[in-house]
Every structure is written in structure tokens, then in C-alpha cells.
Motif scaffolding. Sequence first.
Motif, PDB file in Angstrom:
ATOM      1  N   TYR A 213      32.846  40.019  39.358  1.00  0.00           N
ATOM      2  CA  TYR A 213      34.278  40.991  39.926  1.00  0.00           C
ATOM      3  C   TYR A 213      33.279  42.240  40.791  1.00  0.00           C
ATOM      4  CZ  TYR A 213      38.405  38.764  37.618  1.00  0.00           C
ATOM      5  OH  TYR A 213      39.182  37.344  37.064  1.00  0.00           O
TER       6      TYR A 213
ATOM      7  N   GLY B 275      30.430  36.765  47.515  1.00  0.00           N
ATOM      8  CA  GLY B 275      31.433  36.813  47.255  1.00  0.00           C
ATOM      9  C   GLY B 275      32.542  36.015  46.658  1.00  0.00           C
TER      10      GLY B 275
ATOM     11  N   HIS C   9      31.091  34.668  43.348  1.00  0.00           N
ATOM     12  CA  HIS C   9      31.395  35.882  42.260  1.00  0.00           C
ATOM     13  C   HIS C   9      32.986  36.121  41.773  1.00  0.00           C
ATOM     14  CE1 HIS C   9      26.996  37.304  41.152  1.00  0.00           C
ATOM     15  NE2 HIS C   9      26.875  37.140  42.667  1.00  0.00           N
ATOM     16  N   ARG C  10      33.640  36.312  42.626  1.00  0.00           N
ATOM     17  CA  ARG C  10      35.242  35.652  42.135  1.00  0.00           C
ATOM     18  C   ARG C  10      35.569  34.760  41.605  1.00  0.00           C
ATOM     19  NH1 ARG C  10      39.387  32.885  44.534  1.00  0.00           N
ATOM     20  NH2 ARG C  10      41.304  33.937  44.446  1.00  0.00           N
TER      21      ARG C  10
ATOM     22  N   ASP D  51      39.715  39.665  51.211  1.00  0.00           N
ATOM     23  CA  ASP D  51      39.457  39.429  50.226  1.00  0.00           C
ATOM     24  C   ASP D  51      38.955  40.871  49.328  1.00  0.00           C
ATOM     25  OD1 ASP D  51      38.989  36.926  50.932  1.00  0.00           O
ATOM     26  OD2 ASP D  51      37.250  36.661  50.877  1.00  0.00           O
TER      27      ASP D  51
ATOM     28  N   ASP E 236      42.231  41.628  47.642  1.00  0.00           N
ATOM     29  CA  ASP E 236      42.079  40.673  46.232  1.00  0.00           C
ATOM     30  C   ASP E 236      41.230  40.943  45.096  1.00  0.00           C
ATOM     31  OD1 ASP E 236      43.251  37.767  45.030  1.00  0.00           O
ATOM     32  OD2 ASP E 236      41.164  37.533  45.725  1.00  0.00           O
ATOM     33  N   ILE E 237      40.264  41.059  45.252  1.00  0.00           N
ATOM     34  CA  ILE E 237      38.827  40.764  44.387  1.00  0.00           C
ATOM     35  C   ILE E 237      39.427  42.720  43.378  1.00  0.00           C
ATOM     36  CG2 ILE E 237      37.201  41.884  45.399  1.00  0.00           C
ATOM     37  CD1 ILE E 237      36.783  39.643  43.469  1.00  0.00           C
ATOM     38  N   CYS E 238      40.109  43.240  44.255  1.00  0.00           N
ATOM     39  CA  CYS E 238      39.643  44.350  43.290  1.00  0.00           C
ATOM     40  C   CYS E 238      41.015  44.540  42.624  1.00  0.00           C
ATOM     41  CB  CYS E 238      40.549  46.303  44.495  1.00  0.00           C
ATOM     42  SG  CYS E 238      39.145  46.573  45.997  1.00  0.00           S
TER      43      CYS E 238
ATOM     44  N   ALA F  17      31.475  40.414  43.590  1.00  0.00           N
ATOM     45  CA  ALA F  17      31.727  40.509  44.440  1.00  0.00           C
ATOM     46  C   ALA F  17      32.531  41.673  45.534  1.00  0.00           C
ATOM     47  CB  ALA F  17      32.943  39.427  44.112  1.00  0.00           C
ATOM     48  N   LEU F  18      33.133  42.365  45.212  1.00  0.00           N
ATOM     49  CA  LEU F  18      33.109  43.471  45.504  1.00  0.00           C
ATOM     50  C   LEU F  18      32.324  44.334  46.435  1.00  0.00           C
ATOM     51  CD1 LEU F  18      35.669  45.510  45.680  1.00  0.00           C
ATOM     52  CD2 LEU F  18      34.704  47.023  43.814  1.00  0.00           C
TER      53      LEU F  18
ATOM     54  N   LEU G  16      42.060  41.555  41.044  1.00  0.00           N
ATOM     55  CA  LEU G  16      41.621  41.072  39.981  1.00  0.00           C
ATOM     56  C   LEU G  16      41.451  41.924  39.157  1.00  0.00           C
ATOM     57  CD1 LEU G  16      40.238  37.680  41.501  1.00  0.00           C
ATOM     58  CD2 LEU G  16      42.482  38.038  40.123  1.00  0.00           C
ATOM     59  N   LEU G  17      39.769  42.968  39.438  1.00  0.00           N
ATOM     60  CA  LEU G  17      38.939  43.652  38.725  1.00  0.00           C
ATOM     61  C   LEU G  17      40.346  45.107  38.176  1.00  0.00           C
ATOM     62  CD1 LEU G  17      36.185  44.759  37.632  1.00  0.00           C
ATOM     63  CD2 LEU G  17      36.301  46.414  40.484  1.00  0.00           C
TER      64      LEU G  17
END
Length: 500
Positions: free
Chosen positions: A411, A388, A391-392, A426, A429-431, A414-415, A433-434
Motif C-alpha cells: 500500500y 501503483g 501494488h494495490r 486512486d 482509495d489507497i489512503c 502504491a501511495l 485502504l492503508l
Amino acid sequence: MNEKRTAGRGAGTFPGEEPHVADAPNSSHGSDSDAEAIGRRVQRLRAERGLTQRQLAEPAYTPAYVSTLEAGRVRPSEAAVRHLAERLGVTYEELATGRPAHLATDLRLRLVEAQRTLATGAAEDAAATYSRLLAEAEGLGLGEERATALLGLGQCALETGDLPVAREYFESAEQILRDAPLPRRAPAVRGRAVAHLLAGELRYACYLLESAIDELNSSGLQDPGALLLLYTASIAPYMDMGAHARAAQAGELALALAPQVSDPELVAGLHRSVARTLIAAGRTTEADASLAKAAEIYQQLQIRTEMAHCHWMRGYVRAQDGDLSGAEAELRAARDMLASKRAALYTAQVEVELADVLRRSGRTTEARELLHRLLGELHPERGSVHAGGAHRLLGLVHEDEGDLEAAEEHYVSALALLERAGAAGDLADICRLLGDLLRRLGRTEAAMDAYRTGLGHRASPGSTTLGPAPVRPPAARVPSDGAGPSARHTPAPGTPRRPA
């Protein structure tokens, strides 16, 4: 005299006797065949030494008891076997099991050498040695040594990244030690938990460790070394799940136990794991000092894998402080040490951190090539949290280059990986960014959904949803000098993902 045997299991390998497999270690039961084998050994050794039954028995036992024992009609107690062994001039183990004592001693020494091979060399080489020793231990019916060999094979499988095999070895060791006290089984529990952690099964890793901790504390078996091992191991899955309060508490309880523990490797592991909570709290100077303590011990013990983990975390500390060249040097040192040991999974995990430093240093092409290669080595069953992370980073690279469609794909990948693992920090954080990316694309509703998902995963910080926190050991006292980790800080995304 009605003596009952509590020891004396094992394979009879004296001349003229048929070997048989020993019972599990620490078992208190025996069998008629065991009693008969001991009786034959006593009778033969007594005759060889020209002793009468009275001379052998006195002063603690009667001639009638020795006669009954030699006929195999009574199971001698451990005390009786020790008395008879002393009178016959043999060791307790020889009389109880029929094995010359030097066989077990020699096997234990070679198991120590196998552990040294694992510490300093390649896991495959150590695994070959452990496999041979496991076969020997099985042939001799040595339960404790079988368990030790299986634990070693499990550690080798962790290093090579063969996680299902690692779990099987640790489970087999636990089964052999099923009748042993929990402190003896703690390393196998810890090994299973680490295997599940590396596979991205964070919640189950926490469950295994918390259950063992509670059993130790509630049963009165507050063994400091076992508790230190388990509390230390719980820090990594807690941090990955976003349970920062529990991670900090585990670190504090482990620090309180440290003065009671003499094993330097356990203490070094504590300093290394506590450093992660300090990094998350932004206390990088203290984290660096904690890692320096751990590295010094590992250097003395010549444990290369753990030394590499210290370089790995120090690289992260340097990156957090903006020292990208220093971070790259530390991470490359960690990567090279792990690669030399052919520790494939750990090497790939370090390279994800290295790719982030390369990206931040402006070496985008180098970072992208490295990440694409790593995605061929990391997958949901083998390093899902790091997959993940890869991918991020690729999403960030593509977003910087203006390729928003490719960034969204990474993203989303990664999610999915992080959601499967339950890595709450994490995931949030990825949410974010997305959501930011979708908002730039004008997809407001989709962006709001992403933000809501992230908020949902951060709604209950510090909780694994596994029920009450593990029981504190009654004698533990949390340090009051401020030297311990703090539970009141949220880690920055990308805190090192490492086994406990």
C-alpha cells in the motif's frame, strides 16, 4: 514586375544541379540560391521546348520578367511558378523544387502502407519501415513527409513502451512543423501528451493539451478534427487526476464536434474515450454501446491496437457488472491482441486489470504470480499509475491472507507511485485502504494521517489546478438529449488507465 517568391523551396535534383535540403514546410521565405535554381530550371526547360521568353511569359508576365527570373535575380511568387510550370508542361512541384513529382507521391503512398503495418502488425516492423522512409524524406528535403514519418515512429515507440524515445520523435515532428498551422501540429502535441500520460506525468499531459486547445480556439483556428483529437486525448489524464467534471466536459465538447469530422478513426477514438466517463458515472449500458460503436469502426479499419483497447474497456465493464468470466474473456482477448503486436507496455497494463479479475474470482495464487511479474515491467517512468495498481492489488491479496505487514508495504509503495503521478482518485482509495489497515493494527494516529492524506487529494474534485478550463469552441453546442457523459459521478477505483 516585382515578383516575390512564396513557394518553390526544396532540393534541386534535375541533371547538373546540386541537391539541398528544403526549408520547413509552409515557410514563406526563400533564398537567393533557391531563386537561382528555379531560374536555371526555367531556362533549361524553355530551351528544351524551343520557347522564347515572350512565349513563356505571355499573357500574364513580360519577357523582361522571365529574363530577370532566369538570371536568378528575382524570387518568383507561387502564382508565377504555377503559370510557368503550366507553360513548360511540368508540375508545380517539379519546377519549384527540382524533384520529379512522382518521388513525393510514391513516398506518401509508402507512408500510408507503414501506417497500415502499424495498425495490423508489430510496432517494430512498422518502425523499421518508417525509419527508411524518414531517411528518404530527409534526402529529398520533403518536410511534410519527414514529419509524417516521425509521427509514425513516435506511435511505434508508444506501443513498445519506449516513452522517452516517443517524446523525442513527437518533439522533432513539432519542430519541423513549427511554421505550419496548429491543426497540422495537433497530432504531434497529442502524441507528446500521451507519452507523458503513460509515464505518469498527468499534470504536464493536461498542460500540453489545454494549451493547444486554448490556442486553437482563441486564434480562430477552430479546426473540428484537431479539436476533437485534443479534447478526446484530454479525457484520460483528467480522469486519472480525478478531474471528472473536466473529463465530462471534454467528452461533451468532442461529441458536439463529431458531426463536423469525417475521419472515422477520430470518431472511433471519441466513442472509446467517452465510454470511460460513462463507466465512471455507472452508466455501463451506455458505455458498452459506445465501445461497440468504436469497435465496429476499428474492425472496419483493421486497427488491432485500438480494437484491443475496446476489449480492455469492455472487460472492465463486465467486471463492474459482476460478470467475472465475461471480463476475463475480454481482457484475455485484449492481452493476446496486444502481445501479438509486441505492444509490451499496453500488454502489461491490461494484465493488471486481468489480475484484479483473477483475484476477485478466487484465483489468488495466479493473480499474485502475475502481479509480481508485472512489477518487473512497470516502474515510475513507465506506467507508474498501473504499477501503483499492481501494488494495490498485491496489498489486497496479502491482507486477505492475513499478512498485514506485507500488505502495508505494498500500500505504501502504491501511495508513493500514485502521489508522484497525481492520480487523485486512486490516491484517495489507497489512503483509505492503508488507513483501514493501520487502524486494524491499532496504529490510530498513523491511520488518521493516511485518511487526511486521502481527503486532501479529494478536496478539489474536478480541478487540475492548472487554472481555468480550456476555452470552448465558439460553435460547439453540448448535446442536450442526455446522451453525453455526466460530470456528477465519482469513478470507482480501478477505472481503466489508458491513453487517450
